[in-house]
Design a protein around this motif. Structure first.
Motif: not given
Length: 121
Positions: A12-40
């Protein structure tokens, strides 16, 4: 690099959520990372990004002060903590890696499949 996003959710509005991103078979420490979103019916847009070492962070004006991006390179994860969620935050959220330009969609080399976040009023 195969990026894996955690399951999103509904809140509901006002609430919180936490998303996480990981990598399979790779290390993320070498990369800058970003989050994007797309609404309908809308273009994919920048949300937040973090440098490879976590020193620098970047946010869209629409989420500044409500969302926090962080990373734990020891656990090979990048997180997006979303607080004070609004119905307009409803979208599919995508993590991305290895940017040449943190804020630009086409600046990233690798993309996850995305996860749905729904905020009800």
């Amino acid at each position: 690099v195969h990026l894996l996003s955690s399951v999103g959710g509904s809140v509901q509005a006002g609430g919180s959520l936490r998303l996480s991103c990981s990598a399979s078979g790779s290390t993320l420490s070498a990369y800058g990372m970003g989050w994007f979103r797309q609404a309908p019916g809308k273009e994919r847009e920048f949300v937040a990004a973090i440098s490879w070492g976590g020193v620098s962070t970047y946010y869209a004006d629409s989420v500044k002060g409500r969302f926090t991006i962080s990373r734990d390179n020891t656990k090979n994860t990048v997180a997006l903590q979303m607080n004070s969620l609004k119905p307009e935050d409803t979208a599919g959220y995508f993590c991305a890696a290895n940017p040449s330009d943190y804020r630009r969609l086409r600046g990233y080399d690798y993309w996850g499949k995305g996860t749905q976040v729904t905020v009800s009023s």
